[in-house]
Scaffold this motif. Sequence first.
Motif, PDB file in Angstrom:
ATOM      1  N   ASN A  13      44.283  46.523  30.390  1.00 18.56           N
ATOM      2  CA  ASN A  13      45.186  46.436  31.532  1.00 18.56           C
ATOM      3  C   ASN A  13      44.865  47.539  32.546  1.00 18.56           C
ATOM      4  OD1 ASN A  13      47.180  45.315  33.117  1.00 18.56           O
ATOM      5  ND2 ASN A  13      48.795  46.571  32.223  1.00 18.56           N
ATOM      6  N   ALA A  14      43.581  47.585  32.925  1.00 20.21           N
ATOM      7  CA  ALA A  14      43.109  48.643  33.809  1.00 20.21           C
ATOM      8  C   ALA A  14      42.310  48.051  34.969  1.00 20.21           C
ATOM      9  CB  ALA A  14      42.232  49.615  33.027  1.00 20.21           C
ATOM     10  N   ILE A  15      42.169  48.868  36.003  1.00 19.33           N
ATOM     11  CA  ILE A  15      41.290  48.519  37.112  1.00 19.33           C
ATOM     12  C   ILE A  15      40.218  49.592  37.200  1.00 19.33           C
ATOM     13  CG2 ILE A  15      42.970  47.193  38.433  1.00 19.33           C
ATOM     14  CD1 ILE A  15      43.495  49.625  40.142  1.00 19.33           C
ATOM     15  N   ILE A  16      39.051  49.178  37.651  1.00 17.10           N
ATOM     16  CA  ILE A  16      37.929  50.099  37.815  1.00 17.10           C
ATOM     17  C   ILE A  16      37.594  50.128  39.300  1.00 17.10           C
ATOM     18  CG2 ILE A  16      35.544  50.602  37.178  1.00 17.10           C
ATOM     19  CD1 ILE A  16      36.113  48.774  34.663  1.00 17.10           C
ATOM     20  N   LEU A  17      37.728  51.298  39.900  1.00 14.33           N
ATOM     21  CA  LEU A  17      37.428  51.507  41.313  1.00 14.33           C
ATOM     22  C   LEU A  17      36.010  52.048  41.411  1.00 14.33           C
ATOM     23  CD1 LEU A  17      40.774  53.309  42.162  1.00 14.33           C
ATOM     24  CD2 LEU A  17      40.230  50.910  42.571  1.00 14.33           C
ATOM     25  N   LYS A  18      35.199  51.435  42.275  1.00 19.55           N
ATOM     26  CA  LYS A  18      33.792  51.804  42.353  1.00 19.55           C
ATOM     27  C   LYS A  18      33.392  52.199  43.766  1.00 19.55           C
ATOM     28  CE  LYS A  18      32.547  48.366  38.883  1.00 19.55           C
ATOM     29  NZ  LYS A  18      31.674  47.215  38.632  1.00 19.55           N
ATOM     30  N   THR A  19      32.407  53.071  43.853  1.00 14.54           N
ATOM     31  CA  THR A  19      31.800  53.429  45.122  1.00 14.54           C
ATOM     32  C   THR A  19      30.683  52.438  45.397  1.00 14.54           C
ATOM     33  OG1 THR A  19      32.320  55.766  44.855  1.00 14.54           O
ATOM     34  CG2 THR A  19      30.507  55.234  46.328  1.00 14.54           C
ATOM     35  N   ASP A  20      30.628  51.958  46.623  1.00  7.53           N
ATOM     36  CA  ASP A  20      29.589  51.015  47.012  1.00  7.53           C
ATOM     37  C   ASP A  20      29.277  51.248  48.487  1.00  7.53           C
ATOM     38  OD1 ASP A  20      27.927  48.690  46.238  1.00  7.53           O
ATOM     39  OD2 ASP A  20      29.064  47.677  47.810  1.00  7.53           O
ATOM     40  N   LYS A  21      28.067  50.967  48.900  1.00  2.12           N
ATOM     41  CA  LYS A  21      27.669  51.232  50.279  1.00  2.12           C
ATOM     42  C   LYS A  21      27.194  49.983  51.008  1.00  2.12           C
ATOM     43  CE  LYS A  21      28.216  55.680  49.686  1.00  2.12           C
ATOM     44  NZ  LYS A  21      29.387  56.330  50.189  1.00  2.12           N
ATOM     45  N   GLU A  22      27.629  48.801  50.550  1.00  2.00           N
ATOM     46  CA  GLU A  22      27.138  47.572  51.182  1.00  2.00           C
ATOM     47  C   GLU A  22      28.085  47.082  52.267  1.00  2.00           C
ATOM     48  OE1 GLU A  22      25.638  44.688  48.444  1.00  2.00           O
ATOM     49  OE2 GLU A  22      24.544  46.214  47.319  1.00  2.00           O
ATOM     50  N   SER A  23      28.545  45.830  52.221  1.00  2.00           N
ATOM     51  CA  SER A  23      29.311  45.252  53.329  1.00  2.00           C
ATOM     52  C   SER A  23      30.588  46.036  53.627  1.00  2.00           C
ATOM     53  CB  SER A  23      29.644  43.792  53.045  1.00  2.00           C
ATOM     54  OG  SER A  23      30.496  43.700  51.920  1.00  2.00           O
TER      55      SER A  23
END
Length: 98
Positions: A13-23
């Motif tokens: 019951n978790a969310i994973i927040l990620k760094t991304d550099k695309e759109s």
Amino acid sequence: MYNKLIEFDDSANAIILKTDKESINSIVKLNSKEIKELKIKKEAILFYTLNPVINNPLKPECTFLIYTSNNMEIEVIYESEDKEELIKFEEFVKTTLI
């Protein structure tokens, strides 16, 4: 489409927040320190604030500040030149955090 930025872990019951550099460029910070990825249980989220600056011609962005039960402050900044996409993504994040 947004799974490069936010992923769900139903077993925890978790969310994973990620760094991304695309759109949609995203930056994730934990207590003001930039990190690549953060997994957080949904029940640990006490509340969040939203600061959309969609109409800024130089840098349209949306910033979420998430406060947790163990006194962490998580800042997630999303930037995109495509304002409509950023508005859709903002709504997606709000429904994810609720």
